[in-house]
Design a protein around this motif. Structure first.
Motif, PDB file in Angstrom:
ATOM      1  N   ALA A 116       0.828  -1.208   0.000  1.00  0.00           N
ATOM      2  CA  ALA A 116       0.000   0.000   0.000  1.00  0.00           C
ATOM      3  C   ALA A 116       0.860   1.255   0.000  1.00  0.00           C
ATOM      4  N   LEU A 117       1.983   1.232   0.703  1.00  0.00           N
ATOM      5  CA  LEU A 117       2.888   2.379   0.727  1.00  0.00           C
ATOM      6  C   LEU A 117       3.413   2.703  -0.672  1.00  0.00           C
ATOM      7  N   CYS A 118       3.701   1.688  -1.469  1.00  0.00           N
ATOM      8  CA  CYS A 118       4.124   1.929  -2.849  1.00  0.00           C
ATOM      9  C   CYS A 118       3.090   2.791  -3.573  1.00  0.00           C
ATOM     10  N   GLU A 119       1.831   2.385  -3.475  1.00  0.00           N
ATOM     11  CA  GLU A 119       0.760   3.094  -4.182  1.00  0.00           C
ATOM     12  C   GLU A 119       0.584   4.519  -3.652  1.00  0.00           C
ATOM     13  N   ALA A 120       0.568   4.659  -2.331  1.00  0.00           N
ATOM     14  CA  ALA A 120       0.316   5.968  -1.732  1.00  0.00           C
ATOM     15  C   ALA A 120       1.440   6.948  -2.038  1.00  0.00           C
ATOM     16  N   TYR A 121       2.683   6.483  -1.988  1.00  0.00           N
ATOM     17  CA  TYR A 121       3.809   7.370  -2.295  1.00  0.00           C
ATOM     18  C   TYR A 121       3.804   7.798  -3.762  1.00  0.00           C
ATOM     19  N   MET A 122       3.436   6.908  -4.640  1.00  0.00           N
ATOM     20  CA  MET A 122       3.370   7.285  -6.051  1.00  0.00           C
ATOM     21  C   MET A 122       2.287   8.337  -6.278  1.00  0.00           C
ATOM     22  N   HIS A 123       1.272   8.337  -5.432  1.00  0.00           N
ATOM     23  CA  HIS A 123       0.205   9.336  -5.556  1.00  0.00           C
ATOM     24  C   HIS A 123       0.701  10.727  -5.152  1.00  0.00           C
ATOM     25  N   VAL A 124       1.429  10.824  -4.043  1.00  0.00           N
ATOM     26  CA  VAL A 124       1.839  12.154  -3.558  1.00  0.00           C
ATOM     27  C   VAL A 124       3.134  12.635  -4.192  1.00  0.00           C
ATOM     28  N   ARG A 125       3.928  11.725  -4.751  1.00  0.00           N
ATOM     29  CA  ARG A 125       5.188  12.115  -5.392  1.00  0.00           C
ATOM     30  C   ARG A 125       5.245  11.538  -6.816  1.00  0.00           C
ATOM     31  N   PRO A 126       4.483  12.137  -7.740  1.00  0.00           N
ATOM     32  CA  PRO A 126       4.524  11.657  -9.128  1.00  0.00           C
ATOM     33  C   PRO A 126       5.880  11.872  -9.795  1.00  0.00           C
ATOM     34  N   SER A 127       6.794  12.582  -9.122  1.00  0.00           N
ATOM     35  CA  SER A 127       8.151  12.749  -9.643  1.00  0.00           C
ATOM     36  C   SER A 127       8.954  11.454  -9.590  1.00  0.00           C
ATOM     37  N   ILE A 128       8.496  10.457  -8.829  1.00  0.00           N
ATOM     38  CA  ILE A 128       9.249   9.203  -8.664  1.00  0.00           C
ATOM     39  C   ILE A 128       9.297   8.446  -9.990  1.00  0.00           C
ATOM     40  N   THR A 129      10.516   8.080 -10.388  1.00  0.00           N
ATOM     41  CA  THR A 129      10.714   7.312 -11.618  1.00  0.00           C
ATOM     42  C   THR A 129      11.391   5.969 -11.381  1.00  0.00           C
ATOM     43  N   HIS A 130      11.814   5.715 -10.135  1.00  0.00           N
ATOM     44  CA  HIS A 130      12.556   4.485  -9.824  1.00  0.00           C
ATOM     45  C   HIS A 130      12.087   3.976  -8.460  1.00  0.00           C
ATOM     46  N   VAL A 131      11.573   2.759  -8.421  1.00  0.00           N
ATOM     47  CA  VAL A 131      11.101   2.155  -7.177  1.00  0.00           C
ATOM     48  C   VAL A 131      11.941   0.920  -6.893  1.00  0.00           C
ATOM     49  N   LEU A 132      12.593   0.909  -5.727  1.00  0.00           N
ATOM     50  CA  LEU A 132      13.401  -0.226  -5.285  1.00  0.00           C
ATOM     51  C   LEU A 132      12.635  -0.972  -4.203  1.00  0.00           C
ATOM     52  N   LEU A 133      12.524  -2.281  -4.346  1.00  0.00           N
ATOM     53  CA  LEU A 133      11.780  -3.121  -3.408  1.00  0.00           C
ATOM     54  C   LEU A 133      12.735  -4.094  -2.750  1.00  0.00           C
ATOM     55  N   TRP A 134      12.805  -4.059  -1.417  1.00  0.00           N
ATOM     56  CA  TRP A 134      13.691  -4.973  -0.700  1.00  0.00           C
ATOM     57  C   TRP A 134      12.927  -5.687   0.390  1.00  0.00           C
ATOM     58  N   ASN A 135      13.216  -6.975   0.552  1.00  0.00           N
ATOM     59  CA  ASN A 135      12.675  -7.769   1.644  1.00  0.00           C
ATOM     60  C   ASN A 135      13.670  -8.878   1.963  1.00  0.00           C
ATOM     61  N   ARG A 136      13.674  -9.316   3.210  1.00  0.00           N
ATOM     62  CA  ARG A 136      14.591 -10.421   3.572  1.00  0.00           C
ATOM     63  C   ARG A 136      14.364 -11.635   2.682  1.00  0.00           C
ATOM     64  N   SER A 137      13.109 -11.849   2.303  1.00  0.00           N
ATOM     65  CA  SER A 137      12.775 -12.923   1.358  1.00  0.00           C
ATOM     66  C   SER A 137      12.348 -12.266   0.049  1.00  0.00           C
ATOM     67  N   PRO A 138      13.274 -12.028  -0.873  1.00  0.00           N
ATOM     68  CA  PRO A 138      12.947 -11.259  -2.083  1.00  0.00           C
ATOM     69  C   PRO A 138      11.875 -11.897  -2.944  1.00  0.00           C
ATOM     70  N   GLU A 139      11.683 -13.214  -2.815  1.00  0.00           N
ATOM     71  CA  GLU A 139      10.666 -13.875  -3.628  1.00  0.00           C
ATOM     72  C   GLU A 139       9.260 -13.361  -3.332  1.00  0.00           C
ATOM     73  N   LYS A 140       9.060 -12.788  -2.125  1.00  0.00           N
ATOM     74  CA  LYS A 140       7.737 -12.221  -1.819  1.00  0.00           C
ATOM     75  C   LYS A 140       7.415 -11.048  -2.722  1.00  0.00           C
ATOM     76  N   TRP A 141       8.427 -10.218  -3.028  1.00  0.00           N
ATOM     77  CA  TRP A 141       8.200  -9.124  -3.964  1.00  0.00           C
ATOM     78  C   TRP A 141       8.150  -9.643  -5.397  1.00  0.00           C
ATOM     79  N   ARG A 142       8.982 -10.608  -5.734  1.00  0.00           N
ATOM     80  CA  ARG A 142       9.015 -11.101  -7.117  1.00  0.00           C
ATOM     81  C   ARG A 142       7.683 -11.712  -7.519  1.00  0.00           C
ATOM     82  N   ALA A 143       6.933 -12.191  -6.535  1.00  0.00           N
ATOM     83  CA  ALA A 143       5.634 -12.800  -6.834  1.00  0.00           C
ATOM     84  C   ALA A 143       4.550 -11.755  -7.061  1.00  0.00           C
ATOM     85  N   ALA A 144       4.829 -10.492  -6.695  1.00  0.00           N
ATOM     86  CA  ALA A 144       3.795  -9.463  -6.802  1.00  0.00           C
ATOM     87  C   ALA A 144       4.420  -8.087  -7.030  1.00  0.00           C
ATOM     88  N   VAL A 145       5.231  -7.965  -8.074  1.00  0.00           N
ATOM     89  CA  VAL A 145       5.876  -6.680  -8.368  1.00  0.00           C
ATOM     90  C   VAL A 145       4.826  -5.702  -8.902  1.00  0.00           C
TER      91      VAL A 145
END
Length: 305
Positions: free
Chosen positions: A136-165
């Motif tokens: 949800a933070l990804c979505e909300a930040y993109m709403h208030v900062r449309p200047s963002i052009t690069h999103v980095l996603l990190w988690n101890r288990s990276p496969e959790k993000w890879r399943a839902a990028v």
């Protein structure tokens, strides 16, 4: 009394509506709230109640059991409900799905603060954690900062993000990364939503001008950032009563790394009180509060009436 499930709540909300409602609520009187937590990192029972003039009252009850994620099939770690109490009659008028209200109000809370605390030209967003709040933070930040052009996603288990990028259009590069120190050093905005009890954000790596949003820790034994982050940072919180019992605030206060909290979300929503220099490192502790849940819940009720 009406009962609202997660799907119904989501059908009435969007980030613009939620963030504007939270902003409007912080133009008025401060809420009166209380909270308690029973338990530890293995299991906890959390309750938060609030009375907010113009909005009525609300009470959240959460059962938090991290081991649920290891069951087959897994169960939600947090199971919660939020009660809405009418301002005039004092009757209980709604029972709402707690995690869905929490998802919207938590990310909306951080995004609203970031609209003041982060640089308007921020380009790179780092999201630490991969749970529903981090998404949800990804979505909300993109709403208030449309200047963002690069999103980095990190988690101890990276496969959790890879399943839902998430995707945000052709102009935004979204990457799942494994080198957290390198990602911290690149980011203009860092938002961290984990259950960490040891810091994952090293202040020494944070560049001047960066905004850091700490969301995950609500107990005293939880830390997402080390003391180095706070030494030269400008620090704001959403709610003093909940933030002061979180490890990310009470820890550096005890060691002396943090000497002053400049204000809360009520102060930020009065922008004449705040000026951000380009080189400032800003930190926002999102510790939550039932008044935030209540504001979002009342948006749903108003649109459903």
């Amino acid at each position: 009394m009406r009962i609202y499930d997660a799907e119904t709540i989501a059908s009435f909300l969007d980030w613009g509506r939620v963030i504007q409602a939270l902003h409007d609520a912080h133009q008025g009187q401060r809420s009166e709230g209380e909270s308690f937590f029973i338990g530890d990192s293995r299991y906890g029972l959390l309750s938060r109640g609030v009375v907010l003039p113009g909005y009525g009252a609300g009470l959240k009850v959460c059962s938090i059991n991290p081991s649920n994620s290891q069951l087959q099939p897994p169960l939600p770690v947090e199971q919660a409900r939020f009660l809405v109490i009418d301002e005039q009659s004092k009757a209980i008028v709604a029972l709402m799905d707690g995690p869905e209200i929490t998802r919207w109000k938590t990310a909306g809370d951080s995004a609203l603060a970031a609209s003041f605390l982060s640089r308007a030209d921020s380009r790179t967003l780092l999201v630490v954690g991969a749970g529903p709040i981090a998404q949800a933070l990804c979505e909300a930040y993109m709403h208030v900062r449309p200047s963002i052009t690069h999103v980095l996603l990190w988690n101890r288990s990276p496969e959790k993000w890879r399943a839902a990028v998430p995707t945000f259009g052709d102009d935004v590069l979204v990457e799942v990364v494994t080198d957290l120190p390198a990602a911290i050093a690149k980011a203009d905005i860092i938002t961290c939503a984990t259950s960490a009890t040891e810091p994952v954000i090293s202040g020494a790596l944070v560049r001047p001008g960066t905004h850091v949003d700490l969301v995950g820790g609500f107990r005293e034994d939880m830390r997402e950032a080390d003391d180095d982050l706070f030494i030269n940072a400008r620090v704001y919180v959403d709610d003093f009563s909940t933030a002061q019992v979180s490890g990310d605030i009470c820890g550096p206060l005890k060691t002396g790394a943090l000497s002053r909290i400049e204000g809360d979300l009520y102060d930020l929503c009065r922008p004449e009180l705040f000026f951000r220099a380009a080189e400032d490192i800003t930190v926002y502790k999102n510790a939550g509060g039932a008044h935030l849940d209540l504001v979002v819940a009342q948006v749903v009720r108003r649109l459903h009436s």
